[in-house]
Design an enzyme around this catalytic site. Structure first.
Site, PDB file in Angstrom:
ATOM      1  N   LYS A  48       0.846  -1.200   0.000  1.00 50.50           N
ATOM      2  CA  LYS A  48       0.000   0.000   0.000  1.00 50.50           C
ATOM      3  C   LYS A  48       0.883   1.253   0.000  1.00 50.50           C
ATOM      4  O   LYS A  48       0.637   2.196  -0.765  1.00 50.50           O
ATOM      5  CB  LYS A  48      -0.927   0.004   1.230  1.00 50.50           C
ATOM      6  CG  LYS A  48      -2.063  -1.017   1.126  1.00 50.50           C
ATOM      7  CD  LYS A  48      -2.822  -1.198   2.445  1.00 50.50           C
ATOM      8  CE  LYS A  48      -3.869  -2.304   2.295  1.00 50.50           C
ATOM      9  NZ  LYS A  48      -4.577  -2.631   3.540  1.00 50.50           N
ATOM     10  N   GLN A  73      -4.582  -1.360   9.825  1.00 59.52           N
ATOM     11  CA  GLN A  73      -4.546  -2.680   9.202  1.00 59.52           C
ATOM     12  C   GLN A  73      -5.172  -3.727  10.119  1.00 59.52           C
ATOM     13  O   GLN A  73      -4.857  -3.791  11.307  1.00 59.52           O
ATOM     14  CB  GLN A  73      -3.092  -3.037   8.856  1.00 59.52           C
ATOM     15  CG  GLN A  73      -2.929  -4.329   8.069  1.00 59.52           C
ATOM     16  CD  GLN A  73      -3.518  -4.294   6.663  1.00 59.52           C
ATOM     17  OE1 GLN A  73      -3.625  -3.238   6.042  1.00 59.52           O
ATOM     18  NE2 GLN A  73      -3.909  -5.436   6.158  1.00 59.52           N
ATOM     19  N   ASP A  76     -10.927   3.121   4.292  1.00 55.81           N
ATOM     20  CA  ASP A  76     -11.370   1.724   4.191  1.00 55.81           C
ATOM     21  C   ASP A  76     -12.892   1.634   4.046  1.00 55.81           C
ATOM     22  O   ASP A  76     -13.414   0.611   3.613  1.00 55.81           O
ATOM     23  CB  ASP A  76     -11.004   0.968   5.485  1.00 55.81           C
ATOM     24  CG  ASP A  76      -9.693   0.211   5.382  1.00 55.81           C
ATOM     25  OD1 ASP A  76      -9.352  -0.252   4.280  1.00 55.81           O
ATOM     26  OD2 ASP A  76      -9.020   0.073   6.425  1.00 55.81           O
TER      27      ASP A  76
HETATM   28  N1  GUN Z   1      -7.005  -6.576   6.256  1.00 51.50           N
HETATM   29  C1  GUN Z   1      -7.368  -7.288   5.151  1.00 51.50           C
HETATM   30  N2  GUN Z   1      -7.962  -6.486   4.241  1.00 51.50           N
HETATM   31  C2  GUN Z   1      -7.975  -5.250   4.777  1.00 51.50           C
HETATM   32  C3  GUN Z   1      -8.442  -3.990   4.312  1.00 51.50           C
HETATM   33  O1  GUN Z   1      -8.994  -3.847   3.208  1.00 51.50           O
HETATM   34  N3  GUN Z   1      -8.257  -2.940   5.158  1.00 51.50           N
HETATM   35  C4  GUN Z   1      -7.687  -3.088   6.379  1.00 51.50           C
HETATM   36  N4  GUN Z   1      -7.581  -2.004   7.138  1.00 51.50           N
HETATM   37  N5  GUN Z   1      -7.245  -4.227   6.847  1.00 51.50           N
HETATM   38  C5  GUN Z   1      -7.392  -5.305   6.038  1.00 51.50           C
END
Ligand code: GUN
Length: 291
Positions: free
Chosen positions: A53, A97, A120
């Site tokens: 990311k 995350q 998100d």
């Molecule tokens: N863990 C797995 N997928 C995601 C996501 O799209 N966002 C976040 N914050 N954590 C994740």
């Protein structure tokens, strides 16, 4: 018949190229879109996702910072970090995350994020806005899947969409987005009786269970479009999806591969959400200045 392979990597590259252009336009107005990612603990998969990311942000010209916290940090310490980011004007998007360590209440952490920075789309007010048809942020994976279906000219109007997996991150928001696009939606979960009877009705089948190879060709209607959200490692260390690709591709008309399908789109849509958060904050600053 062998299905068309839906190339998520190429589509993600084109979305990211568009983002990069809009980032430059925003920079000319003195705003650098900024994403802050909070990573708690040292889960290896999360480390990879966070690294990817941050790298995608840098490449598209966004600023990114990663706040790494030890696995045994208290929930209150994490909430303090989130509050600091809420108050930082250089941060337009905040992503914590998931999964968080077991001693933390993820819902409480997510609700502490300023909903205007919740790139998100997991905050309850963003979930509510999505459910009532007025989305502010669409969760990145379902949003990316909608873009893929659009670019493949898959019409959802009146289509049977079957989603396997009812998580807050993928299944539920996916149901809301496809419903809003005119589909008849079935949302299956781990208690669904005769899963195959449900999946065989799907014109568009979306699988997000985290169980490698659980949907096989015999569970798919001939000609269906199959979207595989899973990213799992098999016993040989190879990345595989939740769909058994070899048997599914003989039945489906189009299918996403793993890797190179949904995964790259999730990151691309995170950049879109962060850019749009920055654009909105710039617009509200500009309109506040004119009153
Ligand atoms: N863990 C797995 N997928 C995601 C996501 O799209 N966002 C976040 N914050 N954590 C994740």
């Amino acid at each position: 018949m062998s299905a068309r392979i839906i190339d998520g990597k190429t589509l993600a590259d084109s979305v990211k190229a568009d983002v990069a252009v809009r980032v430059q336009q925003l920079k000319q107005q003195g705003v650098v879109p900024g994403l802050a990612v909070v990573l708690v603990g040292d889960d290896p998969a999360s480390q990879v996702y966070v690294r990817n990311k941050a790298a995608a942000c840098e490449k598209a010209g966004l600023h990114s910072s990663v706040i790494r916290l030890h696995a045994d940090v208290t929930e209150e310490q994490l909430l303090d970090e989130v509050r600091k980011l809420n108050n930082d004007n250089a941060v337009h998007g905040i992503l914590v995350q998931l999964p968080l360590p077991g001693h933390m209440n993820s819902a409480r952490v997510i609700e502490t994020i300023d909903a205007r920075k919740d790139v998100d789309g997991f905050h309850i007010s963003n979930a509510g806005l999505l459910m009532t048809g007025q989305p502010l942020f669409r969760p990145c994976t379902p949003y990316g899947i909608m873009k893929m279906l659009e670019s493949e000219n898959v019409s959802l109007w009146g289509a049977e969409v079957v989603i396997v997996g009812a998580s807050n991150i993928v299944g539920k928001p996916m149901a809301m987005l496809t419903l809003a696009a005119g589909a008849t939606v079935t949302l299956c979960n781990s208690k669904t009786r005769d899963l195959g009877a449900q999946t065989r009705r799907a014109d568009v089948l979306i699988v997000a269970t985290g169980k490698p190879g659980m949907v096989t060709g015999s569970m798919i209607k001939p000609g269906a479009v199959v979207i595989d959200v899973g990213i799992n490692r098999n016993e040989h260390g190879k990345l595989v999806g939740d769909v058994d690709f070899a048997s599914a591709k003989e039945v489906a008309s189009a299918i996403t591969p793993v890797p190179g399908g949904v995964g790259p789109m999730t990151i691309a849509m995170l950049l879109v959400n962060t850019l749009e958060a920055a654009e909105r904050s710039q617009q509200s600053a500009a309109s506040a200045a004119t009153v």
